[in-house]
Structures are given as C-alpha cells and as structure tokens.
Design an enzyme around this catalytic site. Structure first.
Site, PDB file in Angstrom:
ATOM      1  CG  ASP A  48      -8.762  39.512  -0.143  1.00 28.70           C
ATOM      2  OD1 ASP A  48      -9.399  39.572   0.914  1.00 28.70           O
ATOM      3  OD2 ASP A  48      -8.306  38.451  -0.608  1.00 28.70           O
ATOM      4  CE1 TYR A 113     -14.287  37.264  -6.926  1.00 37.09           C
ATOM      5  CE2 TYR A 113     -15.688  35.329  -6.680  1.00 37.09           C
ATOM      6  CZ  TYR A 113     -15.156  36.505  -6.174  1.00 37.09           C
ATOM      7  OH  TYR A 113     -15.509  36.913  -4.918  1.00 37.09           O
TER       8      TYR A 113
END
Length: 294
Positions: A48, A113
């Site tokens: 995003d 991540y």
C-alpha cells in the site's frame, strides 16, 4: 510515490500509464528498450501507499526485433539511469533471465516483513490527550514516515513477545484482514483466509537518525523491530497483527481478546480498541525463492 507499488488501471484510457506507482514508473523506464511487444510487468507483492519495499521482485517479457534476450547488466544500468533522471526513489538491484514458466508471485516461497516502532522511555505524565503528546514529543526528522512512534505510559514488550507466539502456525486470519475497496468476488472464505505464519521475531532495534538527533532519539525511545515471515499475507494482515500486539502492550486489550479474534474468524470479531498500525513503519524486506537459495 503517491500510491503503492501497484499501478492503477484506467479502462477508459488504455494507453494511460500510472506514474504515481512504482509499477508504472518501472514500465515507463522499460520503454527505453523499445521492445516489439507491449510492456506488462507482474508484481510479486502488492504494498500500500506509505509501505516501504526494500526488496521486491517483478517479471516482464521483453521481445527484441532480432529475437535475442537483452543483456541483464545493460538492463539494470539503463533502468537505474532512467529512474535517476526522473528523480524517482526506485533502484533496480539486479536483473536476470528466467524460464518462460517463471512467475514472480506464484513461485515465491515466502515473504519477510519488518515493522519498526519506537516506544517513549518516559512519556510526559498528566491527563493530556495522547494524540497531543505525540505531536509535542521529539521525533527525529530522519525518521518521519519511517517508524511508528508511541507515547505509551507503561508499554510491556515482554507481554507482546509472549502473545506474538499465538499467531505462529496455521490460522484463519479473517479477523485480521481489512476489506479491500477493489471490486471483485468476496474473499471472505477459509479457502482464501487461512494462512501459515512461519516465524515472528521481536528484537531490539535502533534509530536511523544521525549525529545529535541519533543521541537524543536513543535517549528518548526504545526501538523495536517486529519481523514476520510467511508464504503470503492477507490485505493489511501484518498491520492488523502489529496493531493488536501494540494494543496489548499498551494495556488497551488483553490476551483473551487476541485469542478470540484468532479463534472466531470474522470481520465482526475485530476489537475496535485496536488501531491499525500505520503504514509508515512497515517494510517488505525480502521475497524468497527456492531457485536463488533464499
């Protein structure tokens, strides 16, 4: 970039190129090679707006008039030169030729991540609103939009570490999936929402600030690195998991709340005392492939 890594497709303008996205900028740079086919890149991961990608992958078919493949070193150099001329914060680390059957998304065996957050060691006391405290507190300018800074009076990192183990393994993460605004069939079904978390590690981090700012940042905050690895993740899943653990560490929820969100998978099970962790602290660190030994 104003938007995320994935380009926006405008069906009314077939030739439209979304240069606000990383994908669109790479496709624009690839035009420097003048391939005979239409340039269509495929992403391994979609991030995003506001999320940082330290290492991601893309595949593309490029056809030359003579039918020979492009030199991979030339590809890397020309792409980086083109992106640099446009003053774009994108860097191609390497290029390689892959088999026609290769797919950078479906052949990935894992993604790692990192979420960076910092907790104030001695938040100012009193009845002042926490949001006002956050605006008044020192934040190193080098880390604006690079880390999530918390003004939590009694943050319990040990409690967070223990609770993080609850997420490891196979679970239906429906509660931890945000509803995508993109049109299409609903993915609110176990065949889509069951995921396996392979690893979660929470380690002491460090500031990215420099000189005097680094000293003050170290004196003001405890930095923490939250690392999570799985084959794939749901939409905003990592940020929701981090948000739940931060809410636990801050004392807004308890372990039972996390257990209920995990064991009763539903968008209705989400505890609204949990805030979605901001995108600024999230980094895509690596996409893993068996072929490369990663």
């Amino acid at each position: 970039m104003h938007s995320g890594i994935q380009k926006t497709i405008n069906k009314l303008e077939q030739s439209y190129l979304d240069t606000n996205s990383i994908q669109g900028c790479i496709e624009l740079a690839l035009r420097a090679f003048h391939p005979t086919n239409e340039i269509q890149t495929v992403l391994s991961s979609r991030t995003d707006a506001g999320v940082h990608a330290l290492h991601s992958t893309v595949h593309v078919d490029l056809e030359r008039p003579n039918g020979q493949p492009y030199d991979t070193t030339t590809l890397t150099v020309v792409l980086n030169r083109t992106l640099d001329k446009q003053r774009l914060p994108i860097r191609v680390l390497s290029s390689r030729i892959v088999p026609d059957s290769f797919h950078c998304r479906y052949h990935a065996i894992g993604r790692t991540y990192l979420y960076r957050f910092a907790v104030a060691k001695d938040p100012s006391s009193g009845d002042e609103n926490l949001r006002n405290k956050a605006y008044k507190a020192f934040i190193p300018v080098e880390e604006i939009d690079r880390c999530y800074f918390l003004q939590s009076p009694s943050f319990d990192i040990d409690r967070v570490r223990v609770a993080a183990r609850m997420f490891i393994g196979v679970h239906d993460f429906r509660t931890f999936m945000s509803v995508s605004r993109q049109k299409g069939p609903s993915r609110d079904h176990p065949m889509f929402t069951v995921r396996k978390i392979d690893e979660i590690n929470i380690r002491l981090g460090k500031t990215l600030a420099l000189a005097a700012n680094a000293t003050l940042a170290t004196e003001t905050y405890d930095y923490w690195d939250f690392e999570i690895k799985a084959k794939s993740f749901l939409y905003k899943q990592v940020r929701r998991i981090v948000g739940a653990l931060i809410a636990l560490g801050s004392g807004r929820i308890d372990e039972r709340c996390i257990y209920q969100m995990l064991t009763i998978p539903s968008k209705n099970s989400w505890d609204h005392r949990v805030l979605l962790a901001p995108a600024c602290g999230l980094y895509l660190c690596r996409v893993h492939y068996r072929e490369t030994g990663n």
